[in-house]
Scaffold this motif. Structure first.
Motif, mmCIF file in Angstrom:
data_model
loop_
_atom_site.group_PDB
_atom_site.id
_atom_site.type_symbol
_atom_site.label_atom_id
_atom_site.label_comp_id
_atom_site.label_asym_id
_atom_site.label_seq_id
_atom_site.Cartn_x
_atom_site.Cartn_y
_atom_site.Cartn_z
ATOM 1 N N UNK A 125 0.987 -1.067 -0.204
ATOM 2 C CA UNK A 125 -0.011 -0.085 -0.001
ATOM 3 C C UNK A 125 0.903 1.106 -0.115
ATOM 4 N N UNK A 126 1.876 1.391 0.901
ATOM 5 C CA UNK A 126 2.809 2.565 1.035
ATOM 6 C C UNK A 126 3.523 2.737 -0.216
ATOM 7 N N UNK A 127 4.009 1.784 -1.199
ATOM 8 C CA UNK A 127 4.612 1.988 -2.296
ATOM 9 C C UNK A 127 3.512 2.440 -3.164
ATOM 10 N N UNK A 128 2.214 1.712 -3.268
ATOM 11 C CA UNK A 128 0.959 2.624 -4.211
ATOM 12 C C UNK A 128 0.749 4.054 -3.959
ATOM 13 N N UNK A 129 1.037 4.454 -2.734
ATOM 14 C CA UNK A 129 0.483 5.948 -2.343
ATOM 15 C C UNK A 129 1.796 6.826 -2.348
ATOM 16 N N UNK A 130 2.939 6.342 -2.537
ATOM 17 C CA UNK A 130 4.061 7.102 -2.125
ATOM 18 C C UNK A 130 4.303 8.257 -2.847
ATOM 19 N N UNK A 131 5.182 9.103 -2.771
ATOM 20 C CA UNK A 131 5.584 10.267 -3.486
ATOM 21 C C UNK A 131 5.974 9.956 -5.084
ATOM 22 N N UNK A 132 6.720 8.756 -5.024
ATOM 23 C CA UNK A 132 7.100 8.263 -6.599
ATOM 24 C C UNK A 132 5.978 7.797 -7.171
ATOM 25 N N UNK A 133 4.940 7.097 -6.579
ATOM 26 C CA UNK A 133 3.769 6.441 -7.390
ATOM 27 C C UNK A 133 2.861 7.753 -7.829
ATOM 28 N N UNK A 134 2.761 8.843 -6.966
ATOM 29 C CA UNK A 134 1.865 9.865 -7.105
ATOM 30 C C UNK A 134 2.712 10.692 -8.421
ATOM 31 N N UNK A 135 3.950 10.939 -8.388
ATOM 32 C CA UNK A 135 4.394 11.732 -9.521
ATOM 33 C C UNK A 135 4.256 10.832 -10.790
ATOM 34 N N UNK A 136 4.674 9.525 -10.790
ATOM 35 C CA UNK A 136 4.394 8.785 -11.675
ATOM 36 C C UNK A 136 2.756 8.782 -12.484
ATOM 37 N N UNK A 137 1.840 8.535 -11.284
ATOM 38 C CA UNK A 137 0.530 8.798 -11.797
ATOM 39 C C UNK A 137 0.133 10.113 -12.379
ATOM 40 N N UNK A 138 0.734 11.280 -11.991
ATOM 41 C CA UNK A 138 0.393 12.505 -12.474
ATOM 42 C C UNK A 138 1.160 12.667 -14.023
ATOM 43 N N UNK A 139 2.257 12.024 -14.161
ATOM 44 C CA UNK A 139 2.906 12.020 -15.527
ATOM 45 C C UNK A 139 1.963 10.979 -16.590
ATOM 46 N N UNK A 140 1.608 9.914 -15.829
ATOM 47 C CA UNK A 140 0.704 9.128 -16.716
ATOM 48 C C UNK A 140 -0.447 9.763 -17.241
ATOM 49 N N UNK A 153 -6.913 3.743 -6.307
ATOM 50 C CA UNK A 153 -7.239 2.464 -6.719
ATOM 51 C C UNK A 153 -6.269 1.223 -6.524
ATOM 52 N N UNK A 154 -5.186 1.680 -6.612
ATOM 53 C CA UNK A 154 -4.126 0.581 -6.444
ATOM 54 C C UNK A 154 -3.864 0.072 -5.061
ATOM 55 N N UNK A 155 -4.334 1.151 -4.260
ATOM 56 C CA UNK A 155 -4.039 1.277 -2.681
ATOM 57 C C UNK A 155 -5.014 0.206 -2.211
ATOM 58 N N UNK A 156 -6.235 0.266 -2.680
ATOM 59 C CA UNK A 156 -7.424 -0.092 -2.304
ATOM 60 C C UNK A 156 -7.505 -1.482 -2.584
ATOM 61 N N UNK A 157 -6.972 -1.965 -3.763
ATOM 62 C CA UNK A 157 -7.084 -3.507 -4.237
ATOM 63 C C UNK A 157 -6.131 -4.060 -3.146
ATOM 64 N N UNK A 158 -5.161 -3.539 -2.532
ATOM 65 C CA UNK A 158 -4.303 -4.219 -1.714
ATOM 66 C C UNK A 158 -5.220 -4.363 -0.410
ATOM 67 N N UNK A 159 -5.884 -3.345 -0.004
ATOM 68 C CA UNK A 159 -6.521 -3.413 1.297
ATOM 69 C C UNK A 159 -7.859 -4.262 1.067
ATOM 70 N N UNK A 160 -8.337 -4.467 -0.198
ATOM 71 C CA UNK A 160 -9.577 -5.478 -0.097
ATOM 72 C C UNK A 160 -8.878 -6.765 0.117
ATOM 73 N N UNK A 161 -7.752 -7.179 -0.624
ATOM 74 C CA UNK A 161 -7.150 -8.600 -0.436
ATOM 75 C C UNK A 161 -6.944 -8.793 1.101
ATOM 76 N N UNK A 162 -6.334 -7.768 1.855
ATOM 77 C CA UNK A 162 -5.938 -7.943 3.130
ATOM 78 C C UNK A 162 -7.434 -8.351 3.866
ATOM 79 N N UNK A 163 -8.319 -7.573 3.754
ATOM 80 C CA UNK A 163 -9.744 -7.886 4.251
ATOM 81 C C UNK A 163 -10.236 -9.127 3.808
ATOM 82 N N UNK A 164 -10.136 -9.424 2.646
ATOM 83 C CA UNK A 164 -10.330 -10.818 2.311
ATOM 84 C C UNK A 164 -9.713 -11.968 3.242
ATOM 85 N N UNK A 165 -8.419 -11.748 3.179
ATOM 86 C CA UNK A 165 -7.649 -12.677 4.010
ATOM 87 C C UNK A 165 -8.174 -12.726 5.512
#
Length: 456
Positions: free
Chosen positions: A28-43, A132-144
């Protein structure tokens, strides 16, 4: 170091410091970190250019150059953060740097960078992508967590334990029933989070939400961008912040559901209760001063998230009041608490799945706490038996007096009742029936079976 697409500095995340993982989830932290946010803005910038070329708004050659520069970009996030201060958001310097680097390859293409969009279009859409990417991981954790709770409920459907009300011994239940209660909270939170994520949408409105720069091409352009990014298409929502409120509330509910489990585990792990304990992993939960201690550290970290999240939800709800067509300050107030909530929900989910996978259930201690020192919890059953002979008030008074004596003297309630006025109305067989936990176990087990059956 000046900002450059060839910067060698790595993009940092805000959650990899000394305290950032307490609690945290690396995915989750990789999905929401600064690197991910900059990458998302560029995308988003590259996707916008590609869609604009497809609709004839800009030349395809310009979109190709923009895509190439975006693919090669490695902007220094610290420099970008410092540059963002002057404009109040990171999109302004990012678009400027991107334009500069596109111009270095093709001067004519530079005019088509960030064409018709505004900062909020880029940042809101980028935040939707990382959420969206972070929530996908969180949903997996909740399923577990749900799967583990189902197993615990089935295994311990008839495991007798103390039911507690307002912090006091109340009446017998089973641990399976407690696990089913936890499961209901996790399932409800998961459903709400999934529903909130279904509304993640592209933000595309231009400076004041009219899409004027794109003219009649705007509907097709928005649909194309949404499809390419895997987000929902929607009218501009610059000041309509229900998506953010829904997400914040759902994340708060996730943390609260997991925090309920954590709080129970902490309480039931206390030495004087001893009904549950976390997995005794080497070094896990150790004390710096007391070698004998094994703290329920996973649950403690989840509870810490539970105490932090309500304020973040409140901030995002307050920030949902936006002014005019673009808000002054309210929009800016959303960015940090939204990512922090995702971080805490991810960390709580990761920690709780670990807690539940290694949870040690001390069923013998649970039973002893009911039939031994907890015998007063059968007081309600005794009172019901007495009501067949005396009125309700007298029955309650007799049993209440006996319970006080039992608690203060350390004697069992059964022994005290045999020396009380109850003995004139209840036979030994009547008392045997009143202190028999079978009815309580059967009732709890039926609820476990009913709940798990309805779930599948």
């Amino acid at each position: 170091m000046s900002p450059s697409s060839s910067s060698s500095e790595s993009l940092s995340a805000p959650y990899d410091g000394l305290l950032g993982s307490l609690p945290g989830d690396a995915l989750v932290d990789a999905a929401i970190g600064d690197a991910a946010l900059v990458s998302a803005m560029l995308r988003v910038e590259a996707t916008m250019a590609s869609a604009q070329a497809a609709t004839g708004l800009i030349p395809q050659s310009s979109a190709d150059v923009i895509a190439t520069v975006v693919a090669d970009a490695h902007y220094d996030v610290r420099e970008l953060g410092r540059a963002a201060v002057a404009a109040g958001n990171p999109v302004v310097p990012l678009a400027s740097w991107l334009t500069r680097d596109v111009r270095a390859r093709d001067a004519s293409a530079a005019a088509h960078v960030h064409f018709g969009t505004t900062s909020q279009d880029i940042l809101d859409t980028a935040l939707m992508l990382i959420a969206r990417d972070a929530v996908a991981v969180i949903l997996d954790r909740l399923d577990a967590c749900s799967g583990l709770l189902v197993s615990l409920a089935r295994e311990h459907a008839r495991a007798l334990m103390t039911g507690r009300s307002l912090g006091q011994i109340a009446a017998p239940i089973t641990f399976g029933l407690k696990a089913v209660g936890w499961l209901g909270g996790v399932d409800a939170a998961r459903d709400r989070l999934e529903a909130a994520s279904s509304r993640f949408a592209v933000q595309l409105g231009g400076p004041v939400g009219t899409r004027v720069a794109w003219g009649a091409h705007a509907p097709r352009l928005a649909a194309s961008v949404a499809s390419a990014l895997g987000l929902a298409d929607a009218p501009p929502w610059h000041t309509e912040r229900s998506r953010i409120v829904d997400l914040a509330s759902a994340l708060g509910q996730v943390v609260a559901a997991l925090g309920t489990i954590a709080t129970d585990v902490i309480l039931l792990s206390q030495n004087e209760i001893g009904e549950l304990s976390e997995s005794p992993s080497a070094g896990r939960g150790s004390s710096s001063a007391m070698p004998h201690k094994r703290n329920p550290i996973g649950s403690i970290l989840v509870r810490s998230a539970t105490l932090q999240s309500p304020g973040l939800v409140s901030t995002l709800l307050a920030a949902a009041v936006h002014d005019n067509e673009r808000a002054a300050g309210a929009w800016h107030a959303e960015w940090t608490p939204l990512r922090e909530l995702l971080h805490l929900a991810g960390g709580a989910g990761a920690e709780m799945s670990g807690v539940l996978s290694g949870l040690v259930v001390h069923a013998d201690t649970m039973r002893e706490n009911v039939t031994g020192r907890g015998s007063v919890m059968f007081a309600e059953s005794v009172a019901r038996a007495l009501m067949r002979h005396v009125d309700r008030a007298e029955a309650q008074s007799i049993v209440a007096d006996a319970s006080v004596v039992a608690t203060s003297s350390g004697r069992s309630l059964r022994d005290v009742l045999e020396d009380s006025p109850a003995s004139g109305h209840l036979s030994a067989e009547d008392l045997d029936a009143a202190f028999d936990p079978t009815d309580h176990i059967d009732a709890a087990a039926r609820l476990v079976e009913q709940t798990l059956g309805a779930r599948t």
